[in-house]
Design an enzyme around this catalytic site. Structure first.
Site, PDB file in Angstrom:
ATOM      1  N   GLU A 137       0.811  -1.232   0.000  1.00  0.00           N
ATOM      2  CA  GLU A 137       0.000   0.000   0.000  1.00  0.00           C
ATOM      3  C   GLU A 137       0.840   1.277   0.000  1.00  0.00           C
ATOM      4  O   GLU A 137       0.473   2.263  -0.639  1.00  0.00           O
ATOM      5  CB  GLU A 137      -0.963   0.004   1.190  1.00  0.00           C
ATOM      6  CG  GLU A 137      -2.105  -0.994   1.073  1.00  0.00           C
ATOM      7  CD  GLU A 137      -1.744  -2.421   1.469  1.00  0.00           C
ATOM      8  OE1 GLU A 137      -0.587  -2.651   1.905  1.00  0.00           O
ATOM      9  OE2 GLU A 137      -2.594  -3.313   1.363  1.00  0.00           O
ATOM     10  N   HIS A 247     -11.538 -12.197   7.821  1.00  0.00           N
ATOM     11  CA  HIS A 247     -11.372 -11.751   6.435  1.00  0.00           C
ATOM     12  C   HIS A 247     -11.551 -12.959   5.518  1.00  0.00           C
ATOM     13  O   HIS A 247     -11.289 -14.094   5.918  1.00  0.00           O
ATOM     14  CB  HIS A 247      -9.958 -11.166   6.272  1.00  0.00           C
ATOM     15  CG  HIS A 247      -9.747 -10.349   5.038  1.00  0.00           C
ATOM     16  ND1 HIS A 247      -9.469 -10.905   3.825  1.00  0.00           N
ATOM     17  CD2 HIS A 247      -9.792  -9.007   4.835  1.00  0.00           C
ATOM     18  CE1 HIS A 247      -9.326  -9.949   2.915  1.00  0.00           C
ATOM     19  NE2 HIS A 247      -9.527  -8.779   3.513  1.00  0.00           N
TER      20      HIS A 247
HETATM   21  C1  UD1 Z   1      -6.785  -5.706  -0.180  1.00  0.00           C
HETATM   22  C2  UD1 Z   1      -5.890  -4.471  -0.311  1.00  0.00           C
HETATM   23  C3  UD1 Z   1      -5.584  -3.889   1.061  1.00  0.00           C
HETATM   24  C4  UD1 Z   1      -6.833  -3.677   1.859  1.00  0.00           C
HETATM   25  C5  UD1 Z   1      -7.637  -4.951   1.891  1.00  0.00           C
HETATM   26  C6  UD1 Z   1      -8.933  -4.692   2.609  1.00  0.00           C
HETATM   27  C7  UD1 Z   1      -4.298  -4.555  -2.153  1.00  0.00           C
HETATM   28  C8  UD1 Z   1      -2.901  -4.831  -2.545  1.00  0.00           C
HETATM   29  N1  UD1 Z   1      -4.612  -4.818  -0.898  1.00  0.00           N
HETATM   30  O1  UD1 Z   1      -6.023  -6.714   0.459  1.00  0.00           O
HETATM   31  O2  UD1 Z   1      -4.917  -2.654   0.882  1.00  0.00           O
HETATM   32  O3  UD1 Z   1      -6.455  -3.313   3.159  1.00  0.00           O
HETATM   33  O4  UD1 Z   1      -7.916  -5.384   0.576  1.00  0.00           O
HETATM   34  O5  UD1 Z   1      -9.549  -5.858   3.009  1.00  0.00           O
HETATM   35  O6  UD1 Z   1      -5.065  -4.091  -2.965  1.00  0.00           O
HETATM   36  N2  UD1 Z   1     -11.205 -12.725  -0.856  1.00  0.00           N
HETATM   37  C9  UD1 Z   1     -12.416 -13.358  -1.139  1.00  0.00           C
HETATM   38  N3  UD1 Z   1     -13.553 -12.579  -1.253  1.00  0.00           N
HETATM   39  C10 UD1 Z   1     -13.550 -11.240  -1.094  1.00  0.00           C
HETATM   40  C11 UD1 Z   1     -12.305 -10.610  -0.811  1.00  0.00           C
HETATM   41  C12 UD1 Z   1     -11.156 -11.363  -0.706  1.00  0.00           C
HETATM   42  O7  UD1 Z   1     -12.478 -14.552  -1.268  1.00  0.00           O
HETATM   43  O8  UD1 Z   1     -14.601 -10.603  -1.191  1.00  0.00           O
HETATM   44  C13 UD1 Z   1      -9.959 -13.549  -0.711  1.00  0.00           C
HETATM   45  C14 UD1 Z   1      -9.428 -14.113  -2.034  1.00  0.00           C
HETATM   46  O9  UD1 Z   1      -8.924 -15.380  -1.794  1.00  0.00           O
HETATM   47  C15 UD1 Z   1      -8.301 -13.173  -2.383  1.00  0.00           C
HETATM   48  C16 UD1 Z   1      -7.754 -12.831  -1.004  1.00  0.00           C
HETATM   49  O10 UD1 Z   1      -8.919 -12.751  -0.170  1.00  0.00           O
HETATM   50  O11 UD1 Z   1      -7.342 -13.771  -3.214  1.00  0.00           O
HETATM   51  C17 UD1 Z   1      -6.974 -11.557  -0.924  1.00  0.00           C
HETATM   52  O12 UD1 Z   1      -7.697 -10.467  -1.505  1.00  0.00           O
HETATM   53  P1  UD1 Z   1      -6.897  -9.249  -2.205  1.00  0.00           P
HETATM   54  O13 UD1 Z   1      -7.854  -8.227  -2.690  1.00  0.00           O
HETATM   55  O14 UD1 Z   1      -5.925  -9.793  -3.187  1.00  0.00           O
HETATM   56  O15 UD1 Z   1      -6.037  -8.620  -1.058  1.00  0.00           O
HETATM   57  P2  UD1 Z   1      -6.408  -8.236   0.423  1.00  0.00           P
HETATM   58  O16 UD1 Z   1      -5.402  -8.920   1.245  1.00  0.00           O
HETATM   59  O17 UD1 Z   1      -7.853  -8.417   0.694  1.00  0.00           O
HETATM   60  N1  UDP Z   2     -15.300  -3.762   8.173  1.00  0.00           N
HETATM   61  C1  UDP Z   2     -16.579  -4.302   7.882  1.00  0.00           C
HETATM   62  N2  UDP Z   2     -16.841  -5.585   8.254  1.00  0.00           N
HETATM   63  C2  UDP Z   2     -15.917  -6.380   8.880  1.00  0.00           C
HETATM   64  C3  UDP Z   2     -14.633  -5.834   9.142  1.00  0.00           C
HETATM   65  C4  UDP Z   2     -14.358  -4.525   8.764  1.00  0.00           C
HETATM   66  O1  UDP Z   2     -17.434  -3.623   7.335  1.00  0.00           O
HETATM   67  O2  UDP Z   2     -16.235  -7.539   9.198  1.00  0.00           O
HETATM   68  C5  UDP Z   2     -15.013  -2.378   7.762  1.00  0.00           C
HETATM   69  C6  UDP Z   2     -14.375  -1.462   8.782  1.00  0.00           C
HETATM   70  O3  UDP Z   2     -15.346  -0.773   9.548  1.00  0.00           O
HETATM   71  C7  UDP Z   2     -13.550  -0.493   7.933  1.00  0.00           C
HETATM   72  C8  UDP Z   2     -13.186  -1.326   6.728  1.00  0.00           C
HETATM   73  O4  UDP Z   2     -14.051  -2.455   6.720  1.00  0.00           O
HETATM   74  O5  UDP Z   2     -14.326   0.585   7.452  1.00  0.00           O
HETATM   75  C9  UDP Z   2     -11.754  -1.732   6.850  1.00  0.00           C
HETATM   76  O6  UDP Z   2     -11.475  -2.694   5.917  1.00  0.00           O
HETATM   77  P1  UDP Z   2     -10.156  -3.551   5.977  1.00  0.00           P
HETATM   78  O7  UDP Z   2      -9.674  -3.666   7.380  1.00  0.00           O
HETATM   79  O8  UDP Z   2     -10.455  -4.787   5.213  1.00  0.00           O
HETATM   80  O9  UDP Z   2      -9.153  -2.686   5.091  1.00  0.00           O
HETATM   81  P2  UDP Z   2      -8.145  -1.488   5.441  1.00  0.00           P
HETATM   82  O10 UDP Z   2      -8.893  -0.385   6.068  1.00  0.00           O
HETATM   83  O11 UDP Z   2      -7.092  -2.077   6.320  1.00  0.00           O
HETATM   84  O12 UDP Z   2      -7.581  -1.121   4.113  1.00  0.00           O
END
Ligand code: UD1
Ligand code: UDP
Length: 383
Positions: A137, A247
């Site tokens: 990020e 998550h």
């Molecule tokens: C992404 C963002 C991160 C943010 C986070 C919020 C990047 C590099 N990272 O990370 O900045 O803090 O989202 O949560 O863009 N998956 C599902 N369903 C979903 C979402 C995720 O199955 O709705 C699973 C999938 O296996 C996917 C993995 O989560 O491959 C990771 O998702 P990805 O968007 O690649 O990165 P995050 O770690 O979620």
């Molecule tokens: N959040 C949500 N449901 C959950 C966990 C988090 O709606 O079960 C919300 C939280 O209030 C915040 C956002 O998701 O607004 C944060 O998302 P995340 O931690 O995935 O990403 P980041 O902020 O670290 O990029």
């Protein structure tokens, strides 16, 4: 009779936090006179993104639908840029709006820049100072700053970070963070918990430790340590409920589920709808997290945050006293939680700190800045 096309503004987003922070701005852009708003989602997240759009009543105008389980950063980048390339060929916006620091966000900015389309960066100017943390990020947000035309900085600190990088002051507007707008909208509506176990917990009035973790730099050894720390805390404070909305990332589940399995005072639900999650945050005694957005929301709810990271790009809440940086060492997590639960004075001082991220008007200020950039100022038509 001539009809003059209005400038087209395209918000592009793809993950849960972007959706939450973009939603109030989409609402403002859709009601702003003098422009058209066309929402494009990448679908980097699928279920977690759709949940937020549903809550705010946003039906995207275009969905690149790039999600694939186990997706790589470069895969997300390539599929987003390719999808936007095609879209810009048939529907070219006058400005693109991206939010924050995800891969969707930087891919959106690069795709627009390569087409000569001005980029508006919402939540511009955050810096941890360490290119590798949070990963990727910090690099993403620095790249976007280099090519953005308008930087919407949430605080004076983020504006100063941009000025230090020689971004002209005229291109920066301090708006507050739109997450506060989203939070205020969410807490206004009293929602029941979908999970009956959470509703029962709410009725019981038991103290809650709320936990979220997902950061890539914490995945692996550090996250397994977090799992063990949570198990030890659950054993040490049996009256407290430890709630860990998991998550969707399977890597997160592999680290957390085994040590927590069978613990009577641990709940590990699926990701909660934003409205439910805000209710849970407000009910919590303490939040343990590595999230970005939660650091910004919790101070508005008076709930102290222990931050499981080595550094933060959101120093304002740490300076205000609402967030304490504790790293990811297992023993330290256990002792920090226990110390804070037993130190009423320290707890009160964290809980009573002010929220440095705005007053819920960030979306309005952002929309006005975008209108001015496009020559359709909110205080009067340009033509
Ligand atoms: C992404 C963002 C991160 C943010 C986070 C919020 C990047 C590099 N990272 O990370 O900045 O803090 O989202 O949560 O863009 N998956 C599902 N369903 C979903 C979402 C995720 O199955 O709705 C699973 C999938 O296996 C996917 C993995 O989560 O491959 C990771 O998702 P990805 O968007 O690649 O990165 P995050 O770690 O979620
Ligand atoms: N959040 C949500 N449901 C959950 C966990 C988090 O709606 O079960 C919300 C939280 O209030 C915040 C956002 O998701 O607004 C944060 O998302 P995340 O931690 O995935 O990403 P980041 O902020 O670290 O990029």
């Amino acid at each position: 009779m001539w009809s003059i096309a209005l400038p087209l503004v395209m918000p592009i987003y793809g993950t849960r936090p972007e959706a939450i922070k973009m939603a109030p701005l989409v609402v403002e852009l859709r009601r702003a006179p003098g422009l058209e708003c066309f929402v494009t989602v990448t679908g980097q997240h699928r279920s977690m993104l759709d949940q937020v759009n549903r809550l705010f009543g946003i039906v995207p105008d275009h969905d690149l639908n790039i999600f694939s389980p186990g997706q790589s950063l470069n895969g997300i980048l390539i599929r987003t840029i390719e999808g936007l390339d095609k879209l810009f060929g048939v529907n070219r916006p006058d400005a693109v709006v991206v939010q924050g620091d995800t891969t969707t966000s930087t891919a959106g900015a690069i795709a627009a820049f390569n087409h000569g389309i001005p980029v508006v960066h919402v939540e511009g100017g955050l810096r941890s100072g360490d290119l590798r943390s949070p990963f990727p990020e910090e690099a993403n947000r620095r790249m976007t700053s280099q090519i953005a035309t308008l930087h919407l900085a949430p605080t004076a600190t983020s504006r100063d970070n941009l000025l230090k990088e020689n971004i002209p002051a005229a291109k920066i507007v301090v708006t507050g963070n739109t997450v506060i707008d989203a939070l205020f909208a969410a807490v206004r509506v009293k929602v029941p918990f979908t999970d009956p176990a959470l509703e029962k917990l709410a009725e019981s009035g038991r103290p809650i430790l709320l936990v979220t973790t997902h950061r890539r730099e914490n995945q692996g050894g550090a996250m397994r340590g977090i799992g063990r720390a949570l198990a030890r805390i659950a054993d040490a404070v049996p009256d407290m409920a430890v709630v860990v909305p998991l998550h969707r990332n399977p890597v997160v589940r592999e680290a957390l589920v085994p040590p927590l399995q069978g613990k009577r005072n641990v709940l590990a639900p699926e990701p909660l709808d934003y409205g439910e999650f805000c209710r849970l945050m407000a009910m919590s005694r303490l939040i343990l997290t590595d999230s970005g957005g939660i650091q910004e929301e919790a101070p508005s709810l008076g709930v102290p945050v222990l931050l499981m990271r080595e550094n933060t790009e959101r120093p304002e809440a740490v300076s205000a006293g609402a967030v304490r940086l504790i790293g990811t060492d297992e023993d330290r997590i256990v002792s920090e939680v226990q110390d804070l639960l037993h130190d009423a004075k320290a707890y009160r001082s964290m809980a009573e700190s002010r929220n440095p991220y705005g007053d819920g008007t960030a979306a309005q200020l952002s929309a006005s800045a975008i209108q001015r950039m496009l020559g359709t100022p909110p205080d009067g038509p340009a033509n």
